[in-house]
Design an enzyme around this catalytic site. Structure first.
Site, PDB file in Angstrom:
ATOM      1  N   SER A   1       0.838  -1.264   0.323  1.00  0.00           N
ATOM      2  CA  SER A   1      -0.028  -0.240  -0.502  1.00  0.00           C
ATOM      3  C   SER A   1       0.866   1.429   0.021  1.00  0.00           C
ATOM      4  O   SER A   1       1.312   1.189   0.594  1.00  0.00           O
ATOM      5  CB  SER A   1      -0.975   0.028   1.385  1.00  0.00           C
ATOM      6  OG  SER A   1      -1.708   1.364   1.221  1.00  0.00           O
TER       7      SER A   1
ATOM      8  N   LYS B   1     -13.468  -3.701   2.939  1.00  0.00           N
ATOM      9  CA  LYS B   1     -14.456  -2.576   2.311  1.00  0.00           C
ATOM     10  C   LYS B   1     -16.544  -3.336   3.352  1.00  0.00           C
ATOM     11  O   LYS B   1     -16.868  -2.399   3.627  1.00  0.00           O
ATOM     12  CB  LYS B   1     -15.089  -2.426   1.122  1.00  0.00           C
ATOM     13  CG  LYS B   1     -13.422  -1.832   0.378  1.00  0.00           C
ATOM     14  CD  LYS B   1     -12.687  -1.429  -0.742  1.00  0.00           C
ATOM     15  CE  LYS B   1     -11.746  -1.149  -1.160  1.00  0.00           C
ATOM     16  NZ  LYS B   1     -11.178  -0.195  -2.754  1.00  0.00           N
TER      17      LYS B   1
ATOM     18  N   ASP C   1     -14.022   4.908  -3.255  1.00  0.00           N
ATOM     19  CA  ASP C   1     -13.381   5.012  -4.884  1.00  0.00           C
ATOM     20  C   ASP C   1     -14.593   5.216  -5.533  1.00  0.00           C
ATOM     21  O   ASP C   1     -14.317   5.350  -6.729  1.00  0.00           O
ATOM     22  CB  ASP C   1     -13.932   3.639  -4.577  1.00  0.00           C
ATOM     23  CG  ASP C   1     -12.462   2.345  -3.798  1.00  0.00           C
ATOM     24  OD1 ASP C   1     -11.497   3.142  -3.408  1.00  0.00           O
ATOM     25  OD2 ASP C   1     -12.542   1.476  -3.057  1.00  0.00           O
TER      26      ASP C   1
ATOM     27  N   GLY D   1     -16.516  -8.039  -7.204  1.00  0.00           N
ATOM     28  CA  GLY D   1     -16.081  -7.489  -5.217  1.00  0.00           C
ATOM     29  C   GLY D   1     -16.907  -6.250  -5.505  1.00  0.00           C
ATOM     30  O   GLY D   1     -17.219  -5.585  -6.183  1.00  0.00           O
TER      31      GLY D   1
END
Length: 270
Positions: free
Chosen positions: A16, A66, A101, A126
């Site tokens: 990340s 998430k 997002d 997903g």
């Protein structure tokens, strides 16, 4: 006690780039905030969240957390409500879920001149695919072709398309493919489709916008022949800007003080 601690959680997490992005933003804003990373999977999430003390301001969430984070939140913004996914938790006066997002994808598509494309293909089914679908509709899509390894997993995407007033079809990856102007790949980094399937999707897929950014080029981008391939680094940056807005203001639509300078600092950190 001032809430000044933040982190990104996920599994895997070592790749990340969120810590350097957020550190650059808070330094530019003159905020003495700490942003770290931690490997947390779905089984460990509830205990890890419950163990946070009053020093914690918020969390960024990546795969596979998430949807789990969405369930943990007591309130949700519009994008989190639509997608059933939260990649941001604000931990002030409760647990508040946000999805940056969607806006991050729209912002990144705009920077690449990819708004207004009516026919789009989404690879994957997903949590990120739900965000991609909402983003593509906001960017002008009217017809969306979803490709999934297990098409039955995409039933929620079809229902989401109905809510948004767009046509959504679902097929396996290797089904015949009509031409589209844009393909949004939401597959985990490192995912490789078989050569014949990748070639078929590439020949009809228009521009590839791949949410993956590490490693780059992704397996799909390396064989893309129909048009240019765009990495997910722009999405990463833009969704992070929106997260910083939430951690500062509690609202992803409210610009930061001297935001252009903050974004420049974040870009330099990538």
């Amino acid at each position: 006690m001032t809430r000044r601690r933040l982190a990104v959680w996920g599994d895997p997490i070592a790749h990340s780039k969120s810590p350097q992005l957020h550190d650059a933003a808070y330094a530019a804003l003159g905020l003495d905030w700490e942003y770290t990373r931690r490997q947390v999977d779905e089984r460990a999430f509830a205990d890890a969240l419950g163990a946070l003390d009053e020093s914690w301001r918020g969390l960024s969430l990546t795969m596979p957390l998430k949807e789990t984070a969405h369930r943990a939140a007591s309130t949700h913004d519009r994008y989190a409500n639509l997608t059933g996914a939260a990649n941001t938790l604000l931990l002030t006066d409760g647990i508040h879920g946000f999805n940056t997002d969607v806006g991050g994808i729209v912002d990144a598509l705009g920077e690449q001149g990819l708004l207004g494309i009516e026919s789009v293909r989404i690879l994957g089914a997903g949590a990120t695919a739900s965000s991609a679908l909402v983003a593509c509709v906001e960017a002008g899509a009217r017809s969306i072709d979803v490709r999934a390894r297990r098409p039955e997993r995409a039933v929620d995407l079809v229902a989401l398309g109905q809510r948004l007033g767009v046509s959504v079809s679902v097929s396996p990856f290797d089904a015949d493919a009509g031409d589209v102007g844009l393909t949004v790949a939401t597959l985990p980094g490192g995912t490789a489709l078989d050569a014949l399937t990748a070639a078929r999707l590439s020949l009809s897929g228009g521009v590839l916008f791949d949410v993956a950014y590490s490693p780059w080029p992704s397996a799909l981008a390396s064989v893309w022949t129909d048009g240019r391939a765009v990495s997910g680094e722009g999405m990463l940056l833009r969704q992070a800007v929106r997260q910083v807005r939430i951690f500062v203001h509690g609202d992803q639509s409210v610009p930061l003080p001297s935001e252009e300078a903050v974004v420049d600092a974040m870009k330099a950190a990538l």
